[in-house]
Design an enzyme around this catalytic site. Structure first.
Site, PDB file in Angstrom:
ATOM      1  N   GLY A   1       0.834  -1.217   0.000  1.00 33.42           N
ATOM      2  CA  GLY A   1       0.000   0.000   0.000  1.00 33.42           C
ATOM      3  C   GLY A   1       0.859   1.253   0.000  1.00 33.42           C
ATOM      4  O   GLY A   1       0.473   2.269   0.579  1.00 33.42           O
ATOM      5  N   GLY A   2       2.002   1.162  -0.660  1.00 35.69           N
ATOM      6  CA  GLY A   2       2.979   2.272  -0.623  1.00 35.69           C
ATOM      7  C   GLY A   2       2.521   3.528  -1.332  1.00 35.69           C
ATOM      8  O   GLY A   2       3.100   4.599  -1.130  1.00 35.69           O
TER       9      GLY A   2
ATOM     10  N   GLY B   1      -0.633   4.687  -0.983  1.00 40.55           N
ATOM     11  CA  GLY B   1      -1.787   5.209  -0.249  1.00 40.55           C
ATOM     12  C   GLY B   1      -1.406   6.331   0.710  1.00 40.55           C
ATOM     13  O   GLY B   1      -0.249   6.774   0.755  1.00 40.55           O
ATOM     14  N   LEU B   2      -2.387   6.781   1.480  1.00 36.89           N
ATOM     15  CA  LEU B   2      -2.171   7.872   2.435  1.00 36.89           C
ATOM     16  C   LEU B   2      -1.063   7.509   3.426  1.00 36.89           C
ATOM     17  O   LEU B   2      -0.118   8.273   3.628  1.00 36.89           O
ATOM     18  CB  LEU B   2      -3.492   8.141   3.177  1.00 36.89           C
ATOM     19  CG  LEU B   2      -3.451   9.092   4.358  1.00 36.89           C
ATOM     20  CD1 LEU B   2      -3.025  10.493   3.933  1.00 36.89           C
ATOM     21  CD2 LEU B   2      -4.810   9.152   5.052  1.00 36.89           C
ATOM     22  N   VAL B   3      -1.161   6.341   4.038  1.00 33.04           N
ATOM     23  CA  VAL B   3      -0.161   5.949   5.043  1.00 33.04           C
ATOM     24  C   VAL B   3       1.160   5.601   4.371  1.00 33.04           C
ATOM     25  O   VAL B   3       2.220   6.144   4.723  1.00 33.04           O
ATOM     26  CB  VAL B   3      -0.656   4.736   5.875  1.00 33.04           C
ATOM     27  CG1 VAL B   3       0.438   4.254   6.816  1.00 33.04           C
ATOM     28  CG2 VAL B   3      -1.895   5.099   6.661  1.00 33.04           C
TER      29      VAL B   3
ATOM     30  N   TYR C   1     -15.587  -5.486   6.465  1.00 40.24           N
ATOM     31  CA  TYR C   1     -14.255  -4.881   6.568  1.00 40.24           C
ATOM     32  C   TYR C   1     -13.683  -5.121   7.972  1.00 40.24           C
ATOM     33  O   TYR C   1     -12.523  -5.499   8.138  1.00 40.24           O
ATOM     34  CB  TYR C   1     -14.405  -3.381   6.281  1.00 40.24           C
ATOM     35  CG  TYR C   1     -13.177  -2.535   6.473  1.00 40.24           C
ATOM     36  CD1 TYR C   1     -12.184  -2.491   5.501  1.00 40.24           C
ATOM     37  CD2 TYR C   1     -13.022  -1.726   7.611  1.00 40.24           C
ATOM     38  CE1 TYR C   1     -11.065  -1.682   5.658  1.00 40.24           C
ATOM     39  CE2 TYR C   1     -11.918  -0.919   7.776  1.00 40.24           C
ATOM     40  CZ  TYR C   1     -10.939  -0.895   6.799  1.00 40.24           C
ATOM     41  OH  TYR C   1      -9.833  -0.095   6.958  1.00 40.24           O
TER      42      TYR C   1
ATOM     43  N   LYS D   1     -10.369  -7.278   9.039  1.00 33.63           N
ATOM     44  CA  LYS D   1      -9.264  -6.611   9.750  1.00 33.63           C
ATOM     45  C   LYS D   1      -8.963  -7.315  11.082  1.00 33.63           C
ATOM     46  O   LYS D   1      -7.804  -7.458  11.465  1.00 33.63           O
ATOM     47  CB  LYS D   1      -9.627  -5.152  10.033  1.00 33.63           C
ATOM     48  CG  LYS D   1      -9.506  -4.260   8.827  1.00 33.63           C
ATOM     49  CD  LYS D   1      -8.085  -3.774   8.714  1.00 33.63           C
ATOM     50  CE  LYS D   1      -7.847  -2.962   7.482  1.00 33.63           C
ATOM     51  NZ  LYS D   1      -6.428  -2.832   7.159  1.00 33.63           N
TER      52      LYS D   1
ATOM     53  N   HIS E   1     -12.991   9.221   3.480  1.00 32.73           N
ATOM     54  CA  HIS E   1     -13.350   9.399   4.889  1.00 32.73           C
ATOM     55  C   HIS E   1     -13.810  10.838   5.138  1.00 32.73           C
ATOM     56  O   HIS E   1     -13.719  11.686   4.258  1.00 32.73           O
ATOM     57  CB  HIS E   1     -12.144   9.060   5.768  1.00 32.73           C
ATOM     58  CG  HIS E   1     -11.790   7.608   5.729  1.00 32.73           C
ATOM     59  ND1 HIS E   1     -10.779   7.118   4.949  1.00 32.73           N
ATOM     60  CD2 HIS E   1     -12.345   6.539   6.350  1.00 32.73           C
ATOM     61  CE1 HIS E   1     -10.709   5.807   5.103  1.00 32.73           C
ATOM     62  NE2 HIS E   1     -11.645   5.433   5.942  1.00 32.73           N
TER      63      HIS E   1
ATOM     64  N   LYS F   1     -15.228  19.226  -0.299  1.00 36.58           N
ATOM     65  CA  LYS F   1     -16.525  19.897  -0.446  1.00 36.58           C
ATOM     66  C   LYS F   1     -16.409  21.393  -0.150  1.00 36.58           C
ATOM     67  O   LYS F   1     -17.018  22.216  -0.829  1.00 36.58           O
ATOM     68  CB  LYS F   1     -17.547  19.276   0.498  1.00 36.58           C
ATOM     69  CG  LYS F   1     -18.061  17.929   0.029  1.00 36.58           C
ATOM     70  CD  LYS F   1     -19.094  17.462   1.026  1.00 36.58           C
ATOM     71  CE  LYS F   1     -19.642  16.100   0.705  1.00 36.58           C
ATOM     72  NZ  LYS F   1     -20.595  15.656   1.712  1.00 36.58           N
TER      73      LYS F   1
HETATM   74  P1  NAP Z   1      -5.391   4.148   0.875  1.00 36.24           P
HETATM   75  O1  NAP Z   1      -4.887   5.548   0.792  1.00 36.24           O
HETATM   76  O2  NAP Z   1      -6.761   3.834   0.342  1.00 36.24           O
HETATM   77  O3  NAP Z   1      -4.340   3.210   0.140  1.00 36.24           O
HETATM   78  C1  NAP Z   1      -4.601   1.856  -0.020  1.00 36.24           C
HETATM   79  C2  NAP Z   1      -3.341   1.210  -0.574  1.00 36.24           C
HETATM   80  O4  NAP Z   1      -3.603  -0.189  -0.719  1.00 36.24           O
HETATM   81  C3  NAP Z   1      -2.936   1.744  -1.948  1.00 36.24           C
HETATM   82  O5  NAP Z   1      -1.535   1.825  -2.024  1.00 36.24           O
HETATM   83  C4  NAP Z   1      -3.463   0.653  -2.891  1.00 36.24           C
HETATM   84  O6  NAP Z   1      -2.707   0.537  -4.090  1.00 36.24           O
HETATM   85  C5  NAP Z   1      -3.241  -0.590  -2.029  1.00 36.24           C
HETATM   86  N1  NAP Z   1      -4.088  -1.693  -2.470  1.00 36.24           N
HETATM   87  C6  NAP Z   1      -5.440  -1.752  -2.502  1.00 36.24           C
HETATM   88  N2  NAP Z   1      -5.859  -2.926  -3.018  1.00 36.24           N
HETATM   89  C7  NAP Z   1      -4.714  -3.629  -3.307  1.00 36.24           C
HETATM   90  C8  NAP Z   1      -4.464  -4.914  -3.862  1.00 36.24           C
HETATM   91  N3  NAP Z   1      -5.477  -5.720  -4.237  1.00 36.24           N
HETATM   92  N4  NAP Z   1      -3.184  -5.299  -4.032  1.00 36.24           N
HETATM   93  C9  NAP Z   1      -2.159  -4.493  -3.681  1.00 36.24           C
HETATM   94  N5  NAP Z   1      -2.317  -3.277  -3.134  1.00 36.24           N
HETATM   95  C10 NAP Z   1      -3.587  -2.845  -2.952  1.00 36.24           C
HETATM   96  O7  NAP Z   1      -5.368   3.614   2.365  1.00 36.24           O
HETATM   97  P2  NAP Z   1      -4.713   4.319   3.653  1.00 36.24           P
HETATM   98  O8  NAP Z   1      -5.660   5.362   4.110  1.00 36.24           O
HETATM   99  O9  NAP Z   1      -3.278   4.634   3.371  1.00 36.24           O
HETATM  100  O10 NAP Z   1      -4.810   3.126   4.693  1.00 36.24           O
HETATM  101  C11 NAP Z   1      -3.678   2.314   5.025  1.00 36.24           C
HETATM  102  C12 NAP Z   1      -4.070   1.365   6.122  1.00 36.24           C
HETATM  103  O11 NAP Z   1      -4.484   2.088   7.274  1.00 36.24           O
HETATM  104  C13 NAP Z   1      -5.233   0.448   5.739  1.00 36.24           C
HETATM  105  O12 NAP Z   1      -4.985  -0.842   6.190  1.00 36.24           O
HETATM  106  C14 NAP Z   1      -6.424   1.051   6.465  1.00 36.24           C
HETATM  107  O13 NAP Z   1      -7.354   0.064   6.808  1.00 36.24           O
HETATM  108  C15 NAP Z   1      -5.764   1.654   7.690  1.00 36.24           C
HETATM  109  N6  NAP Z   1      -6.509   2.789   8.251  1.00 36.24           N
HETATM  110  C16 NAP Z   1      -6.789   3.894   7.509  1.00 36.24           C
HETATM  111  C17 NAP Z   1      -7.511   4.937   8.097  1.00 36.24           C
HETATM  112  C18 NAP Z   1      -7.841   6.199   7.339  1.00 36.24           C
HETATM  113  O14 NAP Z   1      -8.511   7.082   7.920  1.00 36.24           O
HETATM  114  N7  NAP Z   1      -7.419   6.387   6.109  1.00 36.24           N
HETATM  115  C19 NAP Z   1      -7.921   4.863   9.428  1.00 36.24           C
HETATM  116  C20 NAP Z   1      -7.605   3.726  10.150  1.00 36.24           C
HETATM  117  C21 NAP Z   1      -6.888   2.705   9.552  1.00 36.24           C
HETATM  118  P3  NAP Z   1      -3.114   1.373  -5.429  1.00 36.24           P
HETATM  119  O15 NAP Z   1      -2.732   2.803  -5.168  1.00 36.24           O
HETATM  120  O16 NAP Z   1      -2.287   0.770  -6.498  1.00 36.24           O
HETATM  121  O17 NAP Z   1      -4.580   1.182  -5.598  1.00 36.24           O
END
Ligand code: NAP
Length: 303
Positions: free
Chosen positions: A8-9, A11-13, A127, A131, A170, A178
């Site tokens: 998930g490199g 993504g946001l985190v 979900y 998790k 989120h 918005k």
């Molecule tokens: P995000 O921005 O939606 O990024 C998701 C990442 O997962 C992206 O890099 C995406 O790759 C990758 N991914 C999705 N489906 C995949 C697949 N089938 N194979 C390989 N990679 C895949 O998520 P985030 O907000 O960074 O969240 C990171 C973690 O923190 C997650 O586990 C989430 O549950 C947890 N979390 C997030 C929040 C929040 O508020 N955002 C809060 C609590 C916990 P692509 O870019 O290529 O699609």
């Protein structure tokens, strides 16, 4: 030097994490739902440590509309990543959970030991259960194979590189988009729900620091909640965002949309017992940086 693999490199985190010797994966490098692809990739990279951020992530409406996909994609991704890590002898895996894993009916504040004490909220149960299984698989692998697999549970995240898509984002990124669009289009800023619920928010730069600390130093076995434990109402968040964009138009609360749970306070007692001096970024400062970034990158942000 340890080789660190970040799933998930993009993504946001994942995009906020920086290490000297690290490989960041996107879904284009490997579809982690696919078992053979995942094993092959781990075999070729042989990482020492893994930070597992990849997940199918989305807001309430998306979770309710695509329940099967949220369950299947997340359970497959998680199962494959932990099993591939075990097979190639990864020394430590740090997986990201979410506060959605906690039971719906539970005494607050949320603490790490309450994760499995009841059913999660029905709006996102597929979900949440997928998790929760990260915690179960990590614990089972620790007990059977001696794997050092741990997990962290952040509250609502926000910051640069977030997903600003209105259907599956989120609350903080949705409100930022918005408000900005209401400002440039001279239209009302429409907020879903009454604005009354309280949530806890954590800035992505704080997550990056806490993740680096945990990966290197955390010696406990159980999960760790990442939160400042400061609750903010959606109303207050709306005001902070409106101020950042100097928005002085009409703010409308669309009460036909669901509010979700009124409060979900969580405890940072365990976190602070490990890092007592950690300084959290204030919501005002974090939102101001995020709004500035969003405005600059408006054409290219994920939306
Ligand atoms: P995000 O921005 O939606 O990024 C998701 C990442 O997962 C992206 O890099 C995406 O790759 C990758 N991914 C999705 N489906 C995949 C697949 N089938 N194979 C390989 N990679 C895949 O998520 P985030 O907000 O960074 O969240 C990171 C973690 O923190 C997650 O586990 C989430 O549950 C947890 N979390 C997030 C929040 C929040 O508020 N955002 C809060 C609590 C916990 P692509 O870019 O290529 O699609």
């Amino acid at each position: 030097m340890s080789k660190i693999l970040i799933t998930g490199g993009t993504g946001l985190v994942g995009s906020s994490l920086e290490f000297d010797n690290c490989v960041k994966l996107s879904s284009k490098d490997c579809d982690l739902r696919d078992t053979q692809q995942t094993y092959k990739l781990f075999e070729s990279l042989k990482p020492d440590k893994v930070i597992h951020c990849a997940a199918k992530v989305g807001g309430v409406l998306s979770n309710m509309a695509y329940k099967g996909d949220y369950y299947h994609d997340n359970i497959m991704i998680n199962t494959n990543v932990l099993e591939a890590s075990r097979r190639v002898g990864v020394k430590r895996v740090l997986s990201f959970l979410s506060t959605c894993v906690f039971p719906k009916d539970i005494d607050y504040p949320l603490t790490e030991d309450k994760m499995h004490d009841g059913a999660p909220h029905e709006a996102h149960y597929p979900y949440a259960y997928a998790k929760r299984m990260l915690d179960i698989q990590s614990r089972a692998y620790r007990e059977q194979y001696g794997c050092d697999f741990i997990s962290v549970i952040p509250v609502n995240l926000y910051g640069p590189n977030d997903n600003f898509n209105l259907e599956n984002s989120h609350v903080a990124p949705a409100l930022i988009r918005k408000c900005y669009e209401a400002k440039i289009n001279n239209t009302p800023f429409v907020v879903w729900g009454t604005g009354k619920p309280y949530r806890e928010f954590i800035y992505i730069k704080d997550i990056a620091k806490l993740t680096a600390w945990t990966l290197e130093n955390y010696q406990d076995k159980g999960p760790l909640i990442f939160t400042s434990s400061i609750e903010t109402s959606i109303n207050e968040l709306v005001e902070i965002i409106a101020k950042c964009f100097s928005f002085d138009g009409k703010i409308v609360f669309d009460k036909s949309m669901p509010d979700g749970q009124y409060r979900k306070p969580s405890s940072n007692k365990k976190l602070l017992s490990h890092i007592p001096d950690f300084e959290f970024t204030s919501l005002e400062d974090g939102i101001a940086e995020t709004c500035e970034w969003f405005q600059k990158k408006y054409e290219t942000v994920r939306k």
